[in-house]
Enzyme design. Structure first.
Site, PDB file in Angstrom:
ATOM      1  N   ASP A 116       0.801  -1.231   0.000  1.00 41.01           N
ATOM      2  CA  ASP A 116       0.000   0.000   0.000  1.00 41.01           C
ATOM      3  C   ASP A 116       0.834   1.282   0.000  1.00 41.01           C
ATOM      4  OD1 ASP A 116       1.039  -0.016   2.542  1.00 41.01           O
ATOM      5  OD2 ASP A 116      -0.877  -0.048   3.600  1.00 41.01           O
ATOM      6  N   HIS A 117       2.147   1.180   0.179  1.00 37.77           N
ATOM      7  CA  HIS A 117       2.995   2.370   0.282  1.00 37.77           C
ATOM      8  C   HIS A 117       3.719   2.688  -1.031  1.00 37.77           C
ATOM      9  CE1 HIS A 117       2.289   2.377   4.563  1.00 37.77           C
ATOM     10  NE2 HIS A 117       3.197   3.302   4.790  1.00 37.77           N
ATOM     11  N   ASP A 128       4.196  -0.670  11.290  1.00 35.77           N
ATOM     12  CA  ASP A 128       3.713   0.650  10.878  1.00 35.77           C
ATOM     13  C   ASP A 128       3.196   1.335  12.132  1.00 35.77           C
ATOM     14  OD1 ASP A 128       2.593   2.128   8.070  1.00 35.77           O
ATOM     15  OD2 ASP A 128       1.578   2.684   9.932  1.00 35.77           O
ATOM     16  N   ARG A 181      -0.113  13.393   9.589  1.00 37.15           N
ATOM     17  CA  ARG A 181       1.163  14.053   9.843  1.00 37.15           C
ATOM     18  C   ARG A 181       1.376  15.194   8.849  1.00 37.15           C
ATOM     19  NH1 ARG A 181       4.171   8.296  10.977  1.00 37.15           N
ATOM     20  NH2 ARG A 181       3.511   8.198  13.142  1.00 37.15           N
ATOM     21  N   SER A 217       7.123   7.857  12.617  1.00 41.48           N
ATOM     22  CA  SER A 217       6.951   6.549  12.012  1.00 41.48           C
ATOM     23  C   SER A 217       7.655   5.449  12.787  1.00 41.48           C
ATOM     24  CB  SER A 217       7.486   6.586  10.579  1.00 41.48           C
ATOM     25  OG  SER A 217       7.596   5.303  10.038  1.00 41.48           O
ATOM     26  N   ARG A 271       9.363   3.268  11.201  1.00 35.80           N
ATOM     27  CA  ARG A 271      10.365   2.756  10.261  1.00 35.80           C
ATOM     28  C   ARG A 271      11.719   2.537  10.920  1.00 35.80           C
ATOM     29  NH1 ARG A 271      10.332   8.580   7.655  1.00 35.80           N
ATOM     30  NH2 ARG A 271       8.173   8.005   7.475  1.00 35.80           N
TER      31      ARG A 271
END
Length: 643
Positions: free
Chosen positions: A62-63, A117, A377, A530, A532
């Site tokens: 989805d990213h 996520d 964000r 995030s 990440r």
């Protein structure tokens, strides 16, 4: 017990549920997305298991959905094949945003969910204990390892009253951000209760839980009640329902009261989600772009409201309006009932069901533009245009801005739109691939851009220069930018690391290479945003051995530990002021100091001074840091078991 304690206690593997103590919990479900998933599955492979041990694991695409070269497509093929090999469901590109689809098709009240996520807590709207984490922690959960966290404080948010017309669930979480700031939820779980909860649908609850991540919260959770049952039944999943609520005499560490009747439309001004004011007090700026979607506000109800506002009208010629439905289910339903036609006729550009511009994947605003977004964000530069000003709002406010060309209070438009109750959603799971029975025959395919993740070496004495000194609220977007240019490099850490900190200092990576690594010095709430782990892996690739900050965001601190990078905090924050870029900092007897716990002494060789720092981690994480990171630690433990 409160609801959080009930779920934690039923999943507790190690430790006691005492605030500040480390606990380990069983994880029922995991999710990954393609921006973090490639690295997570490379780490899963390194753990040496034959299939996932969870009740359910899902890999979403989805990213990274723009194919400007083969890199993203190669990552998707790798994730699809590794998912098939390890017994993981695979949600194909175009099926929707992970959090929206998981809410619709997989979430179950009372279960635990760990996702790579930071907005995984979205599923808290369904009564799940859903936590965002780094990819390695998710890989470990898929391998059957419990997830370890420091037992958080539990904050009860009591909602009373009912939202008035033109006021939405987005305004509830913006109000919390206004009160508490982006630091206000660190080390906390937000549990919602009160009569006002019953007035909110599951998608509305999910919006609030989603943006709890912007508070820095561990997660947010709502009870599972008749509204939960209605949603699950409409999804054809009523068998997943279980009623869940706190006991009447439940105790909390803190209580916050919000009267929904008193809320007004709110907006987060640039460049932080907590820079919140009433829309009517925002100055009525002229709008250049409106973007509607993201995992926060792309549900069927959200987009039906937007379609109702825009029906029969046309947006001004100076406004660019883009809309990304959260899932294919939502898009199908909009197409069948005619709402999609209303949006297109009004001048909206329809994007695929994906994260899109929220993650910086396309639709960067024009130079100096004002962009009104329903996202979560608005960090500086995140949109892809450094000079742009991004405002965060509800779908109603965004639609009003698109319609008038100005940021206005939507109550000026008159009567609010009514969205009819949905008794049955459009169910079609043919874009979700179940893992095959004959997994042994599956070949895992890796493209040439997929490189091994970096590994640290066991801890030794540190004597390194300060590579960079940054201020408060540094986000993972600052550390490792996420945009259409860099997202294809997520599976190639050596290349990605060249862009580390480039938003702040374009010479950072070059300096780190020339100096043979070093130390980062930061302010408070370092690493917010995030989940990440690339924001830890890129510094690791560049030889960063420690980060000394005033305080850390939860997930980033965990990612640093997993990478074997020391997360140190100043005992006296005044010592921050005395450090400059290029200063040589020395930690002698590092292994012994880390092992014994307590404070660690740091010498500033350049200034001839000494200061103390804290290493606030569990005994287990001290061992992880001494081993040089989680992978090294796990391998050493497995070697001892088989030796």
């Amino acid at each position: 017990m409160n609801l959080t304690q009930k779920i934690l206690s039923s999943h507790l593997v190690e430790g006691e549920m005492r605030k500040g103590q480390e606990i380990a919990i069983k994880i029922d479900q995991t999710l990954t997305q393609d921006s973090t998933g490639t690295m997570a599955y490379l780490q899963l492979e390194a753990l040496g298991i034959d299939r996932v041990k969870t009740e359910l694991s899902v890999a979403y695409i989805d990213h990274n959905t723009l194919q400007q070269g083969p890199e993203n497509a190669d990552d998707h093929r790798y994730i699809q094949t590794v998912a098939a090999k390890y017994g993981i469901y695979f949600s194909r590109p175009g099926n929707g945003i992970c959090h929206q689809v998981h809410l619709e098709r997989f979430g179950r009240p009372g279960k635990t969910l760990l996702g790579s996520d930071s907005h995984t807590p979205t599923a808290g709207g369904l009564g799940m204990l859903a936590i965002g984490a780094g990819g390695l922690d998710v890989a470990l959960a898929m391998a059957g390892e419990p997830y370890r966290i420091i037992m958080p404080s539990i904050v009860n948010v009591r909602l009373t009253g009912k939202l008035r017309p033109w006021v939405s669930a987005k305004d509830v979480i913006l109000e919390l951000l206004r009160r508490l700031t982006v630091k206000g939820g660190v080390g906390k779980i937000f549990e919602y209760s009160g009569d006002g909860v019953k007035t909110l649908s599951v998608p509305e609850r999910a919006t609030i839980a989603n943006m709890g991540a912007e508070l820095g919260a561990t997660t947010s959770i709502f009870p599972s009640d008749e509204r939960t049952y209605e949603f699950l039944k409409a999804q054809g999943r009523e068998d997943a329902f279980v009623p869940l609520a706190a006991d009447e005499d439940a105790e909390y560490d803190e209580v916050i009261e919000i009267n929904l009747d008193e809320l007004e439309p709110l907006v987060a001004l640039p460049h932080s989600p907590d820079n919140v004011v009433k829309v009517k007090d925002a100055g009525r700026p002229k709008v250049d772009q409106v973007a509607i979607g993201s995992c926060t506000n792309s549900s069927y109800a959200d987009l039906m409201k937007v379609a109702s506002i825009l029906r029969g009208k046309v947006i001004p010629e100076h406004v660019s309006l883009v809309i990304a439905p959260g899932s294919r289910q939502v898009l199908n339903m909009l197409a069948k009932n005619g709402a999609l036609s209303d949006l297109i006729s009004a001048g909206a550009r329809i994007l695929e069901s994906a994260c899109g511009p929220c993650i910086g994947m396309g639709q960067a605003p024009a130079t100096d533009a004002i962009s009104i977004r329903t996202f979560n964000r608005n960090f500086y530069g995140r949109s892809g245009t450094k000079s742009a000003s991004v405002y965060l709002v509800s779908p109603e406010v965004a639609a009003a801005a698109a319609l008038t060309g100005y940021l206005i209070d939507p109550r000026e438009l008159g009567e609010a739109p009514e969205v009819p109750y949905v008794e049955k959603f459009e169910i079609n799971d043919n874009m979700i691939i179940k893992p095959p029975e004959d997994r042994e025959k599956v070949e895992i395919i890796k493209g040439p851009n997929i490189k091994p993740f970096p590994l640290n070496t066991p801890l030794s004495d540190i004597e390194k220069k300060v590579l960079i000194k940054v201020g408060d609220d540094i986000t993972t977007d600052h550390i490792m930018p996420s945009n259409a240019k860099l997202l294809p490099l997520r599976s190639n850490i050596p290349e990605l690391a060249k862009h580390c900190f480039e938003i702040i200092d374009e010479n950072f990576s070059k300096r780190a290479i020339e100096w043979g690594g070093g130390i980062i010095v930061g302010g408070s709430n370092y690493g917010q945003g995030s989940s990440r782990e690339h924001a830890a892996l890129a510094p690791l690739q560049l030889g960063v051995k420690a980060v000394i900050a005033k305080s850390f965001a939860r997930i980033h601190k965990a990612n640093l530990i997993n990478s074997g990078i020391l997360p140190l905090t100043f005992v006296d924050e005044k010592d921050y002021e005395d450090i400059e870029v290029g200063d040589v900092l020395k930690i002698e007897n590092a292994v012994e100091q880390v092992k014994r716990g307590g404070r660690i002494t740091v010498k500033n060789q350049t200034k001839g001074t000494t200061f103390e720092v804290d290493l606030e981690v569990s005994d287990r994480n001290r061992e992880v840091l001494i081993a040089g990171g989680m992978i090294n630690y796990v391998k050493s433990k497995n070697t001892k078991k088989t030796g």
